[in-house]
Design an enzyme around this catalytic site. Structure first.
Site, PDB file in Angstrom:
ATOM      1  N   GLU A 168      73.291  32.527  43.600  1.00  0.00           N
ATOM      2  CA  GLU A 168      73.028  31.196  43.039  1.00  0.00           C
ATOM      3  C   GLU A 168      73.926  31.016  41.829  1.00  0.00           C
ATOM      4  OE1 GLU A 168      69.006  30.115  41.845  1.00  0.00           O
ATOM      5  OE2 GLU A 168      69.716  28.048  41.740  1.00  0.00           O
ATOM      6  N   CYS A 226      67.237  26.678  42.834  1.00  0.00           N
ATOM      7  CA  CYS A 226      66.986  25.383  42.185  1.00  0.00           C
ATOM      8  C   CYS A 226      68.251  24.537  42.088  1.00  0.00           C
ATOM      9  CB  CYS A 226      66.400  25.603  40.799  1.00  0.00           C
ATOM     10  SG  CYS A 226      64.814  26.399  40.831  1.00  0.00           S
ATOM     11  N   GLU A 270      62.240  26.131  48.126  1.00  0.00           N
ATOM     12  CA  GLU A 270      60.929  26.107  47.465  1.00  0.00           C
ATOM     13  C   GLU A 270      60.287  24.724  47.502  1.00  0.00           C
ATOM     14  OE1 GLU A 270      61.175  27.946  43.600  1.00  0.00           O
ATOM     15  OE2 GLU A 270      61.549  29.901  44.465  1.00  0.00           O
TER      16      GLU A 270
HETATM   17  O1  AHR Z   1      66.282  32.944  41.310  1.00  0.00           O
HETATM   18  C1  AHR Z   1      66.021  32.026  40.307  1.00  0.00           C
HETATM   19  C2  AHR Z   1      65.206  30.819  40.807  1.00  0.00           C
HETATM   20  O2  AHR Z   1      63.939  31.216  41.214  1.00  0.00           O
HETATM   21  C3  AHR Z   1      65.769  30.121  42.007  1.00  0.00           C
HETATM   22  O3  AHR Z   1      66.675  29.167  41.665  1.00  0.00           O
HETATM   23  C4  AHR Z   1      64.575  29.467  42.630  1.00  0.00           C
HETATM   24  O4  AHR Z   1      64.698  29.347  44.011  1.00  0.00           O
HETATM   25  C5  AHR Z   1      63.431  30.341  42.195  1.00  0.00           C
HETATM   26  O5  AHR Z   1      62.421  29.574  41.646  1.00  0.00           O
END
Ligand code: AHR
Length: 811
Positions: free
Chosen positions: A54, A252, A370
């Site tokens: 990410e 996110c 999520e």
């Molecule tokens: O890994 C960090 C965050 O945790 C990610 O962006 C999200 O998917 C989760 O809430």
């Protein structure tokens, strides 16, 4: 026989008998791991261990994407963010200008999406400095490519000096660009560093008069991993994990706080100057230099299957109406065409133009991150159906939160996320042993120990290792899993615990990194059933600690608080004649004391106050409490180590519907309803792992031993059909070393040498750092094998992987 001989024989017999009995007792006391080598189980999912990338913690810009200049396009702010302008004689100025084609004379943008640039109003000598992401890593002999766009008006004709300068002021490389005109033009230089400095910076200086506009100032190392434009050391750190898949680009970041800030893959491809920088939810502007194409390329270079996660039509704050979801559906379809379509297709041809005519073979697409409930299920249905119709070969992953909402089409794979403390992971390591095999497959897309692990210590790694033995044992259903987050520039830490931490030039992995590496490199192809016998229970996680009082979105009062030991000794007593200034308070509470009553009047979430000693074990808490207003009742905390590690009796929880014995790892609930204004008599009796909760003198709830018991050993076993090796993974989650007999049942008589790869350290709290990057890292020991049992002591808080070759070694 003479007496002496009889006497000597007698003594020998006694000694032999004693040692035999001792051996017997030891054998009985030893823990046992029985691996049923001759009864192989299921095939281990070949995609079990992968990575999740990410763009968080500046892991792309300032990390994998090696642009050394920060805010190169001047789009980050209306001020000179991350740039320093120095006018030697204070006569020149610099400011951010936004393109304006209506102005007279017009101010053209460099590109339609790149509207800001830097305007220097020169009147003498000036200098611009950029230190990049906390220093630029410059290595002697390496080549760096400098590029900038510039135009001038009002008679600026002077040369610009470009220099890379070390932190001590030493020049490491330099060049010049000149001949600026009224139109935007690109200028480039090939610079070779004459020295090294990881904290170098870029200087651009000139002397003259008139206006000089500059934009897209870039300094990139020429040497990148596999020549595909990414930072070599970090890419190698990922490569060492041998990931079988790469989930990207979030998290996110995929959702965005709002739709204006969600990740749009179409804005991240093609010419770098045409990509739209975007404010990233993790607190910085993303250049999109690591875009959709680069992610797919990275997956290919790592030998990992790409798993692209796309927005489902839900941001953190918005939901797109169903009749406007067309663009989301189209974006998903186009993403697949870009990755897999023929070069004759619209998006496939763009991929070819961007340097990759061959398809990338995008196999997995996750719809949403999520997200959940009905809005998710509705949007999933539309996007998933469209993809299934056009690309039935693409496997679709749904978010776990939708579990209780019917899905049409039914997802093949569900993504589950877990962040918790080490004990939770150890406790739940057998979660999937009894899981429903008829439902969708599981992708544990994000998991990590994030609390009770310091900045990421051995204990956290042990928790994850225990959990991963469960993933492996159940890899018929758990088909994929990835730790999160993966990378962190430790100058911008947006998440508490991250696997790989780096600065401008070096990195270290948490002990968890080595757990990932050890599992991925020793996976095996087929499971072997494992049974553990005689492993002692580890000390229950919440076996001692302070007490506390709390509320959640309500006001309440407390009085007559007394904590006593089982033999009646008073550990703590408070008749609330003075304020509780010595208590540790958490949250936005308003605590006050009047007439022997402690009151908490703020309507806020998670308001708590703690008192007492962390060494308290068995005790009884007695008090009176009443609810004054708001949603819930009151919470009485006990065995509190810290804010996260505690047990509580939540009386009138969940909107005053439930009494919950909440043990962090697990909870037991009973229906209840607390009356407003009525004083309740509360007693909690804690004895070892047994807890009894009394309300008004009546036993209301009891939690027995069984729930708190956690076995010290976790294990999984496999055979690697390629090498023939038997691979056993053993986690000792207790703090003491455990003498253990490993019984490789049905393996025949094994003879030869194997190896044990051991991850442990002096203290469970040991961590790695940039200075000591491998303090907690695996050590390999040879193992001599004779027969099919191995007796071995597994150190407390350790992961051991035993590899035993069988081919050609069997007698
Ligand atoms: O890994 C960090 C965050 O945790 C990610 O962006 C999200 O998917 C989760 O809430």
């Amino acid at each position: 026989m003479n007496k002496k001989i009889i006497w000597v024989r007698f003594i020998f017999t006694i000694i032999a008998l004693t040692s035999f009995l001792q051996a017997q007792t030891r054998e009985e006391a030893d823990a046992k791991i029985i691996v049923q080598v001759n009864q192989p189980g299921h095939t281990i999912s070949p995609t079990l261990f992968g990575i999740f990338f990410e763009d968080i913690n500046l892991s792309a810009d300032g990390g994998m994407y090696p642009e050394l200049v920060r805010n190169r396009s001047f789009e980050d702010a209306d001020t000179l963010q991350n740039w320093k302008f120095i006018s030697t004689d204070s006569k020149s100025t610099a400011s951010i200008t936004t393109a304006d084609v209506q102005a007279r004379p017009p101010v053209p943008p460099l590109k339609p999406f790149n509207r800001k640039s830097l305007c220097i109003m020169a009147n003498g000598s000036f200098k611009l400095e950029n230190v990049g992401y906390w220093g630029m890593n410059i290595v002697q002999g390496n080549r760096y490519s400098f590029k900038a766009a510039a135009r001038s008006t009002d008679g600026y004709t002077a040369t610009l000096n470009i220099k890379i300068v070390g932190a001590d002021g030493q020049e490491l490389a330099s060049g010049q660009i000149q001949e600026f005109g009224g139109l935007w033009k690109y200028y480039s230089l090939n610079l070779i560093a004459s020295g090294s400095d990881p904290k170098a910076h870029l200087e651009i200086s000139g002397e003259g008069s008139g206006k000089l506009y500059i934009d897209m100032v870039s300094l990139l190392p020429v040497q990148t991993w596999k020549n595909h434009g990414l930072r070599t050391d970090l890419s190698e750190a990922l490569d060492a994990l041998h990931p079988k898949f790469l989930r990207f680009p979030g998290g996110c970041w995929v959702e965005g706080d709002d739709f204006a800030h969600m990740n749009h893959w179409k804005n991240t491809i093609g010419n770098i100057d045409d990509r739209t920088p975007l404010w990233n939810i993790w607190g910085y502007n993303a250049t999109q230099g690591l875009g959709y194409h680069e992610y797919l390329q990275l997956a290919e270079d790592l030998g990992a299957a790409p798993l692209f996660c796309i927005n489902v039509g839900m941001s953190h704050k918005e939901i797109i109406p169903l009749d406007q979801i067309g663009q989301w559906v189209q974006d998903a379809l186009d993403a697949i065409e870009y990755a897999n379509g023929p070069v004759t297709s619209v998006w496939g041809s763009l991929r070819a133009k961007n340097g990759h005519p061959k398809p990338f073979n995008l196999k997995y697409m996750e719809i949403g991150n999520e997200n959940g409930q009905t809005p998710y299920a509705e949007r999933w249905a539309l996007i998933a159906k469209a993809i299934q119709e056009k690309y039935p070969e693409v496997k679709l992953v749904a978010n776990e939160w939708a579990g209780s909402h019917p899905h049409d089409p039914n997802p093949e794979i569900i993504d589950e996320h877990y962040y918790d403390n080490p004990d939770w992971f150890i406790w739940n390591s057998n979660k999937y042993d009894s899981y429903d095999r008829k439902g969708p497959k599981i992708f544990i897309g994000e998991y990590a120990v994030t609390s009770g692990t310091g900045k990421g210590n051995l204990r956290g790694a042990v928790g994850e290792a225990a959990w991963m033995t469960g993933m492996e044992r159940n890899s018929d259903i758990v088909v994929m899993g990835s730790y999160a987050p993966l990378l962190c520039n430790f100058n911008h830490k947006a998440w508490p615990v991250n696997l790989i931490n780096f600065d401008s030039y070096h990195w270290y992995g948490l002990p968890s990194y080595y757990v990932q590496e050890m599992f991925a490199n020793n996976q095996g192809t087929i499971t072997l059933p494992v049974k553990i016998e005689n492993a002692p229970n580890i000390k229950p996680p919440y076996s001692s600690g302070r007490i506390g009082l709390g509320t959640w979105l309500n006001a309440a009062e407390f009085k007559d608080l007394k904590v006593t030991t089982p033999d009646g000794r008073i550990l703590y007593k408070n008749e609330f004649s003075t304020n509780i200034d010595d208590w540790k308070k958490i949250g936005q509470g308003q605590w006050s004391v009047q007439d022997g009553v402690l009151s908490q009047s703020a309507i806020a979430q998670n308001v708590t106050a703690f008192v007492g000693d962390t060494s308290w074990t068995d005790y009884t808490i007695a008090l009176k409490a009443r609810k004054l207003s708001g949603e819930n009742g009151f919470q009485i905390y006990f065995h509190c180590k810290n804010v996260y590690q505690r047990i509580r009796w939540d009386i009138g929880g969940y909107g005053n519907s439930t009494n919950l014995m909440d043990m962090g790892l697990t909870s037991v609930s009973m229906p209840s309803n607390i009356e407003i204004g009525r004083w309740y008599d509360i007693k909690i009796v804690i004895r070892g792992t047994n807890v009894k909760g009394y309300l008004d003198g009546k036993l209301f709830q009891e939690v027995g031993d069984v729930r708190m018991a956690v076995k010290s050993l976790c294990a999984s076993a496999a055979r690697d059909e390629k090498s023939g090796d038997i691979i056993v993974k053993v986690v000792n989650a207790s703090s003491e070393s455990l003498q253990t007999k490993l019984d490789l049942r049905g393996a025949g008589k094994l003879l030869g040498s194997g190896k044990a790869i051991v991850l442990s350290s002096e203290s469970p709290e040991d961590e790695n750092t940039l200075e000591e990057p491998t303090k907690v890292s695996p050590k390999t020991e040879p193992l001599i094998i004779s027969g099919n049992t191995i007796t071995r002591s597994f150190p407390g808080n350790s992961l051991t992987i035993i590899r035993i070759p069988t081919v050609g070694e069997r007698k």
